[in-house]
Motif scaffolding. Sequence first.
Motif, mmCIF file in Angstrom:
data_model
loop_
_atom_site.group_PDB
_atom_site.id
_atom_site.type_symbol
_atom_site.label_atom_id
_atom_site.label_comp_id
_atom_site.label_asym_id
_atom_site.label_seq_id
_atom_site.Cartn_x
_atom_site.Cartn_y
_atom_site.Cartn_z
ATOM 1 N N VAL B 9 -65.985 48.530 -76.485
ATOM 2 C CA VAL B 9 -67.540 48.396 -75.625
ATOM 3 C C VAL B 9 -67.971 50.027 -75.489
ATOM 4 N N SER B 10 -69.433 50.126 -75.990
ATOM 5 C CA SER B 10 -70.165 51.464 -75.960
ATOM 6 C C SER B 10 -70.963 50.796 -74.048
ATOM 7 N N LEU B 11 -71.551 52.315 -73.934
ATOM 8 C CA LEU B 11 -71.612 52.911 -72.544
ATOM 9 C C LEU B 11 -71.936 53.912 -72.540
ATOM 10 N N LYS B 12 -73.061 54.385 -71.972
ATOM 11 C CA LYS B 12 -73.698 55.492 -71.287
ATOM 12 C C LYS B 12 -73.019 56.754 -70.484
ATOM 13 N N GLY B 13 -73.335 57.470 -70.025
ATOM 14 C CA GLY B 13 -72.203 57.939 -68.894
ATOM 15 C C GLY B 13 -72.386 57.991 -68.002
ATOM 16 N N THR B 14 -72.837 57.457 -66.895
ATOM 17 C CA THR B 14 -73.449 56.939 -65.828
ATOM 18 C C THR B 14 -72.702 55.904 -65.189
ATOM 19 N N GLU B 15 -73.233 56.445 -63.651
ATOM 20 C CA GLU B 15 -72.283 55.786 -62.561
ATOM 21 C C GLU B 15 -72.626 54.192 -63.084
ATOM 22 N N ASN B 16 -73.674 53.757 -63.126
ATOM 23 C CA ASN B 16 -74.484 52.733 -62.834
ATOM 24 C C ASN B 16 -73.868 52.034 -64.020
ATOM 25 N N ALA B 17 -73.988 52.927 -65.276
ATOM 26 C CA ALA B 17 -73.260 52.149 -66.926
ATOM 27 C C ALA B 17 -71.606 51.937 -66.044
ATOM 28 N N VAL B 18 -70.892 52.902 -66.113
ATOM 29 C CA VAL B 18 -69.915 52.360 -66.319
ATOM 30 C C VAL B 18 -69.661 50.816 -65.096
ATOM 31 N N ARG B 19 -70.586 50.569 -64.331
ATOM 32 C CA ARG B 19 -70.041 48.887 -63.458
ATOM 33 C C ARG B 19 -70.594 47.936 -65.163
ATOM 34 N N ASP B 20 -71.837 48.563 -65.880
ATOM 35 C CA ASP B 20 -71.570 47.090 -67.003
ATOM 36 C C ASP B 20 -70.942 47.514 -67.746
ATOM 37 N N GLY B 21 -70.173 48.610 -68.473
ATOM 38 C CA GLY B 21 -69.027 48.639 -69.128
ATOM 39 C C GLY B 21 -67.747 47.894 -69.297
ATOM 40 N N LEU B 22 -67.566 48.196 -67.631
ATOM 41 C CA LEU B 22 -66.011 47.190 -67.341
ATOM 42 C C LEU B 22 -66.050 45.737 -67.115
ATOM 43 N N ALA B 23 -67.617 45.366 -66.706
ATOM 44 C CA ALA B 23 -67.599 44.286 -66.815
ATOM 45 C C ALA B 23 -67.775 44.048 -68.344
ATOM 46 N N GLN B 24 -68.390 44.042 -69.271
ATOM 47 C CA GLN B 24 -68.001 44.415 -70.772
ATOM 48 C C GLN B 24 -66.686 44.189 -71.294
ATOM 49 N N ALA B 25 -65.848 45.061 -70.998
ATOM 50 C CA ALA B 25 -65.098 45.282 -71.341
ATOM 51 C C ALA B 25 -63.863 43.976 -70.961
ATOM 52 N N MET B 26 -63.914 43.964 -69.249
ATOM 53 C CA MET B 26 -62.903 42.246 -69.082
ATOM 54 C C MET B 26 -63.561 41.259 -69.474
ATOM 55 N N ALA B 27 -64.723 41.077 -69.981
ATOM 56 C CA ALA B 27 -64.746 40.203 -70.661
ATOM 57 C C ALA B 27 -64.461 39.694 -72.038
ATOM 58 N N CYS B 28 -64.208 41.040 -72.408
ATOM 59 C CA CYS B 28 -63.525 40.835 -73.880
ATOM 60 C C CYS B 28 -62.061 41.078 -73.949
ATOM 61 N N LEU B 29 -62.009 41.122 -72.539
ATOM 62 C CA LEU B 29 -60.221 40.222 -72.230
ATOM 63 C C LEU B 29 -59.584 39.504 -71.615
ATOM 64 N N ALA B 30 -60.507 38.142 -72.109
ATOM 65 C CA ALA B 30 -60.603 36.259 -71.207
ATOM 66 C C ALA B 30 -59.587 35.789 -72.300
ATOM 67 N N PRO B 31 -59.640 36.362 -73.981
ATOM 68 C CA PRO B 31 -58.832 35.607 -74.540
ATOM 69 C C PRO B 31 -56.868 35.657 -73.276
ATOM 70 N N LEU B 32 -56.648 36.694 -72.762
ATOM 71 C CA LEU B 32 -55.622 37.083 -72.771
ATOM 72 C C LEU B 32 -55.211 36.425 -71.062
ATOM 73 N N HIS B 33 -56.338 35.702 -70.884
ATOM 74 C CA HIS B 33 -56.444 34.624 -69.251
ATOM 75 C C HIS B 33 -55.004 35.512 -68.518
ATOM 76 N N LEU B 34 -55.742 36.951 -67.574
ATOM 77 C CA LEU B 34 -54.714 37.840 -66.893
ATOM 78 C C LEU B 34 -54.702 37.501 -65.397
ATOM 79 N N ASN B 35 -53.441 37.182 -65.017
ATOM 80 C CA ASN B 35 -53.978 36.871 -63.684
ATOM 81 C C ASN B 35 -54.618 37.487 -62.617
ATOM 82 N N THR B 36 -54.700 37.612 -61.535
ATOM 83 C CA THR B 36 -56.069 38.263 -60.191
ATOM 84 C C THR B 36 -55.448 39.527 -60.234
#
Lengths: 112, 145
Positions: B9-36
């Motif tokens: 996942v690639s993101l810009k180096g700003t605080e607001n971009a971190v939110r989107d980058g995190l959301a994208q990375a967490m979406a990539c982990l969906a196949p792992l079915h991590l608990n909360t």
Amino acid sequence: MELTSSTEHGLQIVTVQEPRIDAAVALAFKDRMRDTTEGGIDTVVLDLNHVQFIDSSGLGAIVAAMKNLAPDRKLILAGLTPTVDKVFRLTRMDSVFGVFPTVEAALTKLRA
Amino acid sequence: MPELLPFAVSLKGTENAVRDGLAQAMACLAPLHLNTDDAGTVELVLAEALNNVVEHALASTPELTAIEIRGSHGADGLHITVIDCGAPMPDGTAPLAKTPNLDVETHDMPEGGFGWYLIHTLATDVKYSRVGAANHLSLQLPVGV
């Protein structure tokens, strides 16, 4: 950063109406907390039940809010969701704040 | 063991971009079915790592530089590498986990310094290296095992 406020039984209840308190909004949270609680005398119960995620910047902003209310007013936390609770537990900040599962539990305890 | 293909996942180096980058990375982990609990661990460690890059490595060039998150999964858990081309760590290594000192008066209560403590507490392995002009922070997280 939307905060709503109400007063019940001599306590000011401030509810965070956002899913995250992170680096992007930590400063806005601090400012809004100062505005919302300014001029009051009551203990503040911060209701975090809508907040799903907090990072160390958000944690720092809540600590700053507590320091801003001190020494005359206390900041109590309620409604911590699992990940928010984890951050407070790992940093042991849960020992610095009064932490209650719900606003109702905080009200019951603080009124007693 | 759940199957997760390596992702980036690639993101810009700003605080607001971190939110989107995190959301994208967490979406990539969906196949792992991590608990909360495990999902919270991953998001927290990754958030702290990305915030550090934005606040320190890229402090002078936030809009120009991108951050890359690379992830893969194996028997020992999740491997995440955060890569940026910002300033190097001042002493060439990742800061150590300093337990926050809470045994102080209210007005001296720490408002920062929790980030690396959380990273070291939650990740099983934390490695920093300077590769050419890039910072690589490798993190191992015992989730999805």
